[in-house]
Design an enzyme around this catalytic site. Structure first.
Site, mmCIF file in Angstrom:
data_model
loop_
_atom_site.group_PDB
_atom_site.id
_atom_site.type_symbol
_atom_site.label_atom_id
_atom_site.label_comp_id
_atom_site.label_asym_id
_atom_site.label_seq_id
_atom_site.Cartn_x
_atom_site.Cartn_y
_atom_site.Cartn_z
ATOM 1 N N PHE A 35 0.943 -1.216 0.091
ATOM 2 C CA PHE A 35 0.001 -0.010 -0.060
ATOM 3 C C PHE A 35 0.778 1.385 0.030
ATOM 4 C CE2 PHE A 35 -4.424 -1.402 1.992
ATOM 5 C CZ PHE A 35 -4.664 -2.451 0.852
ATOM 6 N N GLN A 103 -0.968 -10.200 7.746
ATOM 7 C CA GLN A 103 -1.884 -9.157 7.431
ATOM 8 C C GLN A 103 -2.065 -9.211 6.142
ATOM 9 O OE1 GLN A 103 -0.492 -5.031 8.827
ATOM 10 N NE2 GLN A 103 1.293 -6.345 8.850
ATOM 11 N N HIS A 123 -6.385 -10.081 8.348
ATOM 12 C CA HIS A 123 -7.054 -9.253 7.352
ATOM 13 C C HIS A 123 -7.971 -9.927 6.298
ATOM 14 C CE1 HIS A 123 -4.466 -5.705 8.408
ATOM 15 N NE2 HIS A 123 -5.371 -5.986 9.406
ATOM 16 N N CYS A 131 -22.006 -14.281 0.691
ATOM 17 C CA CYS A 131 -23.310 -13.375 0.485
ATOM 18 C C CYS A 131 -23.253 -12.844 1.992
ATOM 19 C CB CYS A 131 -24.324 -14.158 0.344
ATOM 20 S SG CYS A 131 -25.930 -13.019 0.333
ATOM 21 N N ASN A 223 12.888 -5.605 7.157
ATOM 22 C CA ASN A 223 11.814 -4.662 6.273
ATOM 23 C C ASN A 223 12.805 -3.987 5.389
ATOM 24 O OD1 ASN A 223 9.087 -4.044 5.864
ATOM 25 N ND2 ASN A 223 9.375 -2.207 6.347
HETATM 26 P P1 NAD Z 1 2.418 -1.675 4.188
HETATM 27 O O1 NAD Z 1 2.088 -1.552 2.567
HETATM 28 O O2 NAD Z 1 2.004 -0.670 5.147
HETATM 29 O O3 NAD Z 1 3.978 -1.789 4.179
HETATM 30 C C1 NAD Z 1 4.646 -2.675 3.634
HETATM 31 C C2 NAD Z 1 6.106 -2.455 4.102
HETATM 32 O O4 NAD Z 1 6.847 -3.561 3.394
HETATM 33 C C3 NAD Z 1 6.780 -1.305 4.070
HETATM 34 O O5 NAD Z 1 7.298 -0.652 4.834
HETATM 35 C C4 NAD Z 1 7.790 -1.556 2.773
HETATM 36 O O6 NAD Z 1 9.072 -0.633 2.973
HETATM 37 C C5 NAD Z 1 8.082 -3.042 2.907
HETATM 38 N N1 NAD Z 1 8.435 -3.701 1.914
HETATM 39 C C6 NAD Z 1 8.000 -3.686 0.499
HETATM 40 N N2 NAD Z 1 8.586 -4.521 -0.248
HETATM 41 C C7 NAD Z 1 9.531 -5.375 0.582
HETATM 42 C C8 NAD Z 1 10.396 -6.296 0.488
HETATM 43 N N3 NAD Z 1 10.598 -6.925 -0.617
HETATM 44 N N4 NAD Z 1 10.991 -6.704 1.445
HETATM 45 C C9 NAD Z 1 11.129 -6.338 2.611
HETATM 46 N N5 NAD Z 1 10.009 -5.229 2.987
HETATM 47 C C10 NAD Z 1 9.357 -4.734 1.876
HETATM 48 O O7 NAD Z 1 2.025 -3.054 4.361
HETATM 49 P P2 NAD Z 1 1.351 -3.465 5.735
HETATM 50 O O8 NAD Z 1 2.017 -3.085 6.918
HETATM 51 O O9 NAD Z 1 1.373 -4.912 5.609
HETATM 52 O O10 NAD Z 1 -0.109 -2.917 5.812
HETATM 53 C C11 NAD Z 1 -1.029 -2.888 4.644
HETATM 54 C C12 NAD Z 1 -2.386 -3.695 4.628
HETATM 55 O O11 NAD Z 1 -2.467 -3.685 3.302
HETATM 56 C C13 NAD Z 1 -2.064 -4.891 5.129
HETATM 57 O O12 NAD Z 1 -2.650 -4.792 6.428
HETATM 58 C C14 NAD Z 1 -2.747 -5.849 4.442
HETATM 59 O O13 NAD Z 1 -3.964 -6.560 4.808
HETATM 60 C C15 NAD Z 1 -2.940 -5.129 3.136
HETATM 61 N N6 NAD Z 1 -2.588 -5.553 1.922
HETATM 62 C C16 NAD Z 1 -2.168 -6.856 1.568
HETATM 63 C C17 NAD Z 1 -1.463 -7.286 0.312
HETATM 64 C C18 NAD Z 1 -1.352 -8.651 0.124
HETATM 65 O O14 NAD Z 1 -2.188 -9.477 0.570
HETATM 66 N N7 NAD Z 1 -0.265 -9.197 -0.345
HETATM 67 C C19 NAD Z 1 -1.012 -6.406 -0.367
HETATM 68 C C20 NAD Z 1 -1.131 -4.885 -0.328
HETATM 69 C C21 NAD Z 1 -1.964 -4.507 1.021
#
Ligand code: NAD
Length: 256
Positions: A35, A103, A123, A131, A223
């Site tokens: 995100f 998440q 999540h 439904c 991270n």
């Molecule tokens: P976030 O988007 O807030 O943060 C992702 C973090 O991962 C960032 O700090 C970024 O710097 C880091 N990052 C990106 N690529 C990386 C890599 N290759 N290796 C290590 N770190 C990396 O994500 P979040 O904290 O998980 O929260 C966003 C919410 O959005 C989540 O709760 C989730 O439910 C949802 N989401 C899920 C997905 C999925 O299911 N793949 C995708 C997008 C968003």
């Protein structure tokens, strides 16, 4: 980074109840955008439109949601587990994983080979839908077929006409109580808690490392970018989840 990998491998070998906590960053190397990173979902959509209230309250909200979902779901569906998912599944096989709290909604931990009961989804899961009126379950693949092949733009339940919603948690929607309770319990009983690919700014999920830390766990953060918890962590390994977790696994395997 090498020193961090060595420390994480040794911590994993010694841990009795290691827990891994993942966020969207664990799946970016599979081609699913997170995100917050540049080019991530928030650069392209207004998150205020993606609320639970908009979805259940207005047809326009649902239309917008499905317009986005119609395009984003195939990306998730065709994505493959990357070395980070595979390393986490391998930790389970090596008996080095109590559970993975995630998440993410992309099902990639399970597809990497982690048994369903080892994954706690805070999540939800984007591969299933239901439904909201009669509870009838639908696979998200089936809903995608309605969107792509039947010209539907706002899916309704074929049985009762109710609102069909994926099993994912939208902004403003309560998290699944059972999963949250289970995650809190596992976090509090962990002796090693490893965060992989999460910005740790999305609450209440981001309380999990705090629960673990307060209960005495060693906290590791892997991270790409700094997180608000870095100052409280025992080990911070900046880097890509796939590279770091794969290196940790190789080192763990070679430890005497
Ligand atoms: P976030 O988007 O807030 O943060 C992702 C973090 O991962 C960032 O700090 C970024 O710097 C880091 N990052 C990106 N690529 C990386 C890599 N290759 N290796 C290590 N770190 C990396 O994500 P979040 O904290 O998980 O929260 C966003 C919410 O959005 C989540 O709760 C989730 O439910 C949802 N989401 C899920 C997905 C999925 O299911 N793949 C995708 C997008 C968003």
């Amino acid at each position: 980074m090498t020193e961090g990998i060595e420390r994480v491998a040794r911590l994993l070998r010694a841990a009795r109840r290691p827990v891994v906590f993942t966020g969207a960053g664990v799946s970016t190397e599979s081609g699913i955008p997170d995100f917050r990173s540049p080019g991530g979902v928030w650069d392209r959509f207004d998150p205020r439109e993606m609320t639970y209230q908009n979805f259940v309250g207005t047809e326009a909200g649902r239309r917008k949601y499905w317009e986005i979902g119609r395009h984003s779901y195939p990306v998730m569906r065709t994505a493959q587990p990357n070395p980070a998912h595979l390393a986490i599944a391998e930790l389970h096989r090596l008996d080095r994983l109590e559970c993975c709290i995630t998440q993410n909604v992309d099902n990639l931990h399970q597809r990497a080979g982690l048994p369903e009961e080892k994954v706690i989804e805070l999540h939800g899961n984007a591969t299933r839908a239901r439904c909201l009126a009669c509870g009838a379950p639908y696979s998200r693949d089936e809903v995608q077929r309605w969107l792509e092949e039947e010209g539907v733009d706002v899916p309704a339940c074929p049985r009762c006409g109710g609102i069909v919603k994926p099993y994912t948690i939208l902004f403003g929607e309560p998290m699944p109580a059972g999963a949250v309770e289970e995650a809190e319990r596992r976090a509090r009983s962990a002796d090693l808690f490893i965060v992989v690919g999460s910005s740790l700014v999305v609450y209440p999920a981001a309380y999990m490392p705090a629960h673990a830390r307060h209960a005495g766990a060693t906290l590791v953060i892997v991270n790409l970018t700094p997180t608000p918890y870095d100052a409280h962590a025992d080990v911070v390994v900046p880097g890509k989840a796939g590279e770091v977790m794969d290196a940790v696994l190789q080192r763990l395997r070679s430890l005497p």
